[in-house]
Design a protein around this motif. Structure first.
Motif, PDB file in Angstrom:
ATOM      1  N   SER A 448      14.476   2.847  15.773  1.00 50.58           N
ATOM      2  CA  SER A 448      13.774   1.583  15.996  1.00 50.58           C
ATOM      3  C   SER A 448      12.280   1.742  15.743  1.00 50.58           C
ATOM      4  O   SER A 448      11.617   0.828  15.241  1.00 50.58           O
ATOM      5  CB  SER A 448      14.012   1.090  17.427  1.00 50.58           C
ATOM      6  OG  SER A 448      13.595   2.068  18.370  1.00 50.58           O
ATOM      7  N   HIS A 451      11.498   1.543  11.974  1.00 51.55           N
ATOM      8  CA  HIS A 451      11.358   0.141  11.547  1.00 51.55           C
ATOM      9  C   HIS A 451      10.019  -0.430  12.023  1.00 51.55           C
ATOM     10  O   HIS A 451       9.330  -1.136  11.277  1.00 51.55           O
ATOM     11  CB  HIS A 451      12.501  -0.699  12.114  1.00 51.55           C
ATOM     12  CG  HIS A 451      13.829  -0.435  11.486  1.00 51.55           C
ATOM     13  ND1 HIS A 451      14.231  -1.050  10.322  1.00 51.55           N
ATOM     14  CD2 HIS A 451      14.849   0.381  11.843  1.00 51.55           C
ATOM     15  CE1 HIS A 451      15.448  -0.642   9.992  1.00 51.55           C
ATOM     16  NE2 HIS A 451      15.844   0.229  10.902  1.00 51.55           N
ATOM     17  N   ARG A 452       9.672  -0.132  13.257  1.00 54.33           N
ATOM     18  CA  ARG A 452       8.415  -0.618  13.818  1.00 54.33           C
ATOM     19  C   ARG A 452       7.230  -0.070  13.025  1.00 54.33           C
ATOM     20  O   ARG A 452       6.233  -0.766  12.786  1.00 54.33           O
ATOM     21  CB  ARG A 452       8.338  -0.210  15.290  1.00 54.33           C
ATOM     22  CG  ARG A 452       7.280  -0.935  16.092  1.00 54.33           C
ATOM     23  CD  ARG A 452       7.424  -0.623  17.576  1.00 54.33           C
ATOM     24  NE  ARG A 452       8.504  -1.389  18.194  1.00 54.33           N
ATOM     25  CZ  ARG A 452       9.638  -0.849  18.662  1.00 54.33           C
ATOM     26  NH1 ARG A 452       9.830   0.453  18.594  1.00 54.33           N
ATOM     27  NH2 ARG A 452      10.558  -1.621  19.198  1.00 54.33           N
ATOM     28  N   GLU A 649      19.720   5.453  22.433  1.00 54.75           N
ATOM     29  CA  GLU A 649      19.286   4.058  22.384  1.00 54.75           C
ATOM     30  C   GLU A 649      20.494   3.124  22.335  1.00 54.75           C
ATOM     31  O   GLU A 649      21.490   3.420  21.662  1.00 54.75           O
ATOM     32  CB  GLU A 649      18.398   3.825  21.159  1.00 54.75           C
ATOM     33  CG  GLU A 649      17.067   4.539  21.215  1.00 54.75           C
ATOM     34  CD  GLU A 649      16.182   4.215  20.025  1.00 54.75           C
ATOM     35  OE1 GLU A 649      15.629   3.099  19.980  1.00 54.75           O
ATOM     36  OE2 GLU A 649      16.038   5.080  19.139  1.00 54.75           O
ATOM     37  N   THR A 651      21.950  -0.330  21.031  1.00 56.03           N
ATOM     38  CA  THR A 651      21.618  -1.134  19.859  1.00 56.03           C
ATOM     39  C   THR A 651      22.666  -2.206  19.619  1.00 56.03           C
ATOM     40  O   THR A 651      23.662  -2.307  20.343  1.00 56.03           O
ATOM     41  CB  THR A 651      21.510  -0.219  18.614  1.00 56.03           C
ATOM     42  OG1 THR A 651      22.743   0.506  18.464  1.00 56.03           O
ATOM     43  CG2 THR A 651      20.367   0.772  18.766  1.00 56.03           C
ATOM     44  N   LEU A 742      14.886  -6.166  15.541  1.00 57.10           N
ATOM     45  CA  LEU A 742      14.047  -5.110  15.012  1.00 57.10           C
ATOM     46  C   LEU A 742      12.830  -5.689  14.303  1.00 57.10           C
ATOM     47  O   LEU A 742      12.926  -6.716  13.614  1.00 57.10           O
ATOM     48  CB  LEU A 742      14.829  -4.252  14.009  1.00 57.10           C
ATOM     49  CG  LEU A 742      15.819  -3.236  14.566  1.00 57.10           C
ATOM     50  CD1 LEU A 742      16.626  -2.640  13.429  1.00 57.10           C
ATOM     51  CD2 LEU A 742      15.116  -2.142  15.346  1.00 57.10           C
ATOM     52  N   GLY A 755      19.540  -3.707  15.911  1.00 56.30           N
ATOM     53  CA  GLY A 755      18.614  -4.384  16.803  1.00 56.30           C
ATOM     54  C   GLY A 755      18.644  -3.779  18.197  1.00 56.30           C
ATOM     55  O   GLY A 755      19.641  -3.179  18.619  1.00 56.30           O
ATOM     56  N   GLN A 756      17.547  -3.933  18.923  1.00 59.69           N
ATOM     57  CA  GLN A 756      17.449  -3.339  20.242  1.00 59.69           C
ATOM     58  C   GLN A 756      17.898  -4.311  21.330  1.00 59.69           C
ATOM     59  O   GLN A 756      18.131  -5.503  21.083  1.00 59.69           O
ATOM     60  CB  GLN A 756      16.012  -2.892  20.508  1.00 59.69           C
ATOM     61  CG  GLN A 756      15.560  -1.740  19.624  1.00 59.69           C
ATOM     62  CD  GLN A 756      14.137  -1.317  19.936  1.00 59.69           C
ATOM     63  OE1 GLN A 756      13.176  -1.937  19.493  1.00 59.69           O
ATOM     64  NE2 GLN A 756      13.995  -0.252  20.709  1.00 59.69           N
TER      65      GLN A 756
END
Length: 852
Positions: A448, A451-452, A649, A651, A742, A755-756
């Motif tokens: 993640s 991506h950030r 994580e 997701t 994300l 996605g988180q």
């Protein structure tokens, strides 16, 4: 119309030996047979002859069928032959079928003329790496529709959606390649081999028939994978570095320089069309300055003027007088980079770039030099940046070079336009480690943040040519060969591929493994920090080795800290059957599963490739049917969840009906998952109650109520919306479990790819879920136009990476499908909704499909 076979297989073991060693390849459907084979020309043969011929024909047909469904008679790692028998209780497999069309909408598919090919490496047949899978060309799409209508009412077929014309990052640099590190340990092990062994290793790693590596990394001064600490200038107070060893004699004598030159030569000869634009690119990273430049640490005597050793580091910065504009030691250390680059260039090795410092946040027990973000920025702005700009303007400067958890924080400070260091920074280097002591989290955290990071590069208007490079990754402790458990070595291989594909989908430009080659236990390392590598040197196993040749050479001082080396107790035949080819073992080289796994990427995703949209979607047809869960079955499939682990994580991915998407709301009101780790130990974890401070999303954590780390939740219906629920935090009735899309829009995967999950307002549509307690699935329809997603531990079993390779020397495009499940998965690949291929991927297997 013709229907695909609907046969599955199960294994029965018999006590027989290993298969003969040979260059085995699977049967090729429609291929030519052996022209030297004898046959009976007597048309008037007796009944016995006819019966023999019929039995032979039947055997060929059965063997072909076995291959087409992805299995064949093979040998287990333990030496028992495995017979394949039908098992009608499990989901059927699909044969590989290619659906050709002259009306394709894809420019990329139109431009080629060589067809589609698939290769496979599978745990079921570990000795048949990179084996070509026979596929049937089908022109009648009605056949596919009829098959799907019949099968998808009962059994799942994942829809892999790709778009070769949808490049994920068209304005960023392309993929630069893949590689490993030229450490002293690698060079010593390389030189322990015979000339034949060395030639084989260079071809394995850099040649056209091998991995085709084009990236490398080395260390400035010593690193932990050196026999001992060393520096190229040990003269205290030599600020102008008059005593700097311009021959870098230590690196010459250890063989590091020669190994790099051999790699460059191999790349130039193997990929001549890539040389002008890419070629071999090596970055250099320091672990520690000479001890006389370093501030004393807590281990040094009171009143010491400088550190006695290169190991360890003072905090917050290792240099004696800091990194301010007037720092003599910082200026001298920057000059050290300059002289090192020049010395190597004089030997024919021109560095592509340097990193400021290996793992600057870690005052490691081995060679180290710590910086916090502000001190690294000052060192770049005041010393290293200006020095390189003046002396080596073509050498790129990469900052950070540490784990993904703090990458974005460092970028926000040092890449800001008003920071004086930003103008000197050409890229970001990042490691795959989790940072703590749980090595099974390495490669499993931080996607993640990747991506950030790419999103931040855009938001901050950082130069478009900024490189994001994975600069170090390895599995520790020790090696797969030493451990002797093929399933663990295979798990390590699958983790490598997952991380590479996930990083590339997020916007990474390449991936560099740690050591290129180590010994049987993963050394030498002068602090005993033994780790794995794709290729190992075991000169004592070579056919020409003397009888009393030692299993460990003089440079290895670790002994056997993890017990005996189990690989040494296996015969060449056993190792060959496990996928370490005897032809290399006979030269003193062990080739491990992670080598062949990563080759599914490196051989086909050549420099200049670009990630395109690709995502494994849910099974089409009946909404109750999942890829790993047939109709009527409520128990999740796919096998054991090895990601039910604290620190993973949580997701969101398309639903696959697997144990990685199975949740239990337990009696304590925790959302709990279950599984086993790679060693077979049972694991259980619960959803955390608050987001992780570094990854800004919810992770798995301990279920121990007394530790107060897990969330407590209530499932309450959403007013006016049938089948929708809020998962409300018991700690705060106004907070609910929410979808957190994300940044970067999910990169090549799109918004549904990873996605988180977080806690937030219950009033937002992102807080609306479906919760089927009978299957354990927690679903969201927030991406309604694209399809629902399921709450997932880490990532799904079935993953994909898609790439436009038309600008390279490889094919026009490539798709990599990897299945980490203990069960096979059927799938259909669609390019812009146009079906191009249908197939099945066996358990714990990887496939590469190239479009020529």
């Amino acid at each position: 119309s013709r229907r695909s076979l609907q046969i599955n297989c199960t294994k029965m073991k018999s006590k027989q030996g290993y298969e003969p060693i040979g260059d085995e390849r699977p049967l090729e459907l429609g291929g030519r047979g052996d022209s030297s084979s004898s046959h009976n020309d007597d048309n008037n043969g007796d009944a016995t002859t006819k019966s023999t011929l019929m039995m032979g024909a039947a055997a060929v047909i059965l063997a072909t069928l076995a291959f087409l469904i992805g299995r064949s008679t093979t040998s287990t790692p333990g030496g028992e032959e495995t017979a394949i028998l039908p098992n009608l209780n499990n989901m059927p497999t699909r044969i590989c079928e290619i659906y050709s069309s002259s009306h394709t909408s894809s420019k990329l598919l139109k431009s080629g003329s060589g067809g589609i090919q698939m290769i496979q490496t599978s745990f079921a047949e570990p000795s048949k790496q990179w084996s070509e899978v026979a596929c049937v060309n089908v022109k009648n799409r009605r056949h596919l529709q009829e098959q799907d209508e019949e099968q998808q009412q009962e059994y799942g077929t994942a829809q892999i959606n790709i778009d070769f014309d949808k490049v994920a990052f068209p304005d960023r640099p392309p993929i630069l390649g893949f590689g490993g590190a030229f450490t002293e340990a690698a060079a010593l092990n390389f030189n322990s081999l015979s000339q034949q062994g060395q030639d084989a290793v260079i071809e394995l790693l850099f040649g056209k028939s091998g991995l085709g590596y084009t990236l490398g990394r080395t260390h400035i001064n010593s690193c932990d994978f050196s026999v001992e600490s060393y520096s190229h200038d040990d003269t205290d107070g030599d600020f102008t570095l008059d005593d700097f060893d311009t021959e870098v004699t230590h690196d010459l004598e250890s063989g590091m320089v020669d190994m790099m030159l051999l790699a460059q030569k191999s790349v130039d000869e193997s990929f001549p069309k890539e040389v002008d634009e890419y070629g071999m690119r090596i970055i250099a990273s320091p672990w520690s300055p000479p001890s006389w430049m370093k501030a004393p640490t807590s281990d040094d005597v009171e009143g010491a003027l400088h550190a006695e050793l290169m190991t360890g580091s003072a905090l917050p910065v290792c240099l004696r007088d800091g990194v301010g504009e007037d720092s003599k030691y910082a200026a001298s250390w920057a000059l050290f980079f300059d002289k090192f680059i020049t010395a190597y260039a004089n030997h024919g090795v021109k560095f592509y770039g340097v990193t400021v410092q290996n793992e600057p946040e870690f005052p490691a027990p081995w060679d180290a030099c710590a910086y916090d973000v502000s001190h690294e920025g000052d060192f770049i702005a005041n010393h290293l940046g200006p020095q390189l700009e003046k002396s080596h303007p073509d050498v790129k400067l990469l900052f950070f070079d540490h784990n993904k958890d703090h990458m974005v924080k460092w970028a926000n400070e040092l890449l800001a336009k008003d920071h004086p260091a930003s103008k000197y920074i050409d890229g970001t280097a990042v490691h795959w480690y989790a940072g703590g002591m749980d090595r099974l989290l390495d490669g499993a955290q931080g996607n993640s943040n990747m991506h950030r990071m790419v999103s931040e590069l855009d938001v901050m208007d950082v130069r478009k040519d900024h490189v994001l490079l994975g600069s170090e990754a390895c599995h520790c402790p020790t090696t797969g060969y030493a451990g002797g458990d093929l399933s663990i070595a295979w798990a390590r291989a699958m983790r490598n591929v997952h991380t590479i594909l996930a990083d590339l989908a997020a916007g990474s430009n390449g991936f560099i493994e740690w050591n290129l080659i180590l010994d049987s236990i993963g050394g030498p390392n002068h602090l005993g920090n033994l780790c794995d590598s794709p290729v190992l040197a075991v000169p004592h196993r070579a056919l020409d080795a003397e009888k009393d040749f030692p299993a460990q050479l003089g440079f290895e001082h670790a002994g056997h800290p993890f017990g005996e080396v189990h690989g040494d107790n296996k015969t060449r035949e056993e190792l060959n059957a496990e996928g370490s080819p005897a032809k290399y073992l006979d030269l003193g080289v062990v080739v491990q599963p992670m080598y062949y796994y990563v080759g599914h990427i490196t051989r086909f995703i050549r420099p200049g490739s670009r990630a395109v949209h690709g995502l494994v979607g849910a099974s089409a047809g009946d909404p109750e049917v999942r890829t790993f869960r047939p109709k009527g079955q409520r128990v999740a499939g796919g096998g054991i969840n090895d990601l039910a682990r604290n620190g993973i994580e949580v997701t969101l991915w398309p639903c696959e009906g697997s144990t990685r998407q199975e949740w239990l709301l337990n009696e304590q009101k925790q959302l709990q998952v279950f599984g086993h780790d790679w060693l077979g130990a049972p694991t259980t974890s619960c959803l955390a109650k608050k987001p992780d401070k570094d990854f800004d999303g919810l992770l798995l954590t301990t279920c121990n109520i007394d530790e107060n780390k897990s969330g407590l939740f209530e499932v309450l219906p959403v007013e006016g919306k049938q089948s929708k629920v809020h998962i409300v935090s018991s700690n705060n009735k106004k907070s609910c479990l929410v979808v957190q899309p994300l940044r970067n829009n999910g990169g090549a995967y799109g918004p549904r790819g990873g996605g988180q999950v977080n806690v937030g307002s219950c009033d937002h549509p992102w807080a609306e879920w479906g919760f089927d307690s009978s299957t354990g699935e927690i679903t969201s329809s927030v991406f309604d136009a694209l399809g629902e997603v399921c709450l997932t531990t880490g990532w799904p079993f079935l993953q994909v990476g898609a790439f436009d390779t038309s600008a390279t020397t490889a094919a026009n495009g490539a798709v990599i499908v990897t299945n980490e499940a203990g069960e096979h998965a059927n799938y259909v690949i669609k390019n812009r909704d146009e079906t191009v291929l249908a197939a099945s991927v066996p358990p714990k297997s990887i496939q590469t499909i190239t479009f020529n």
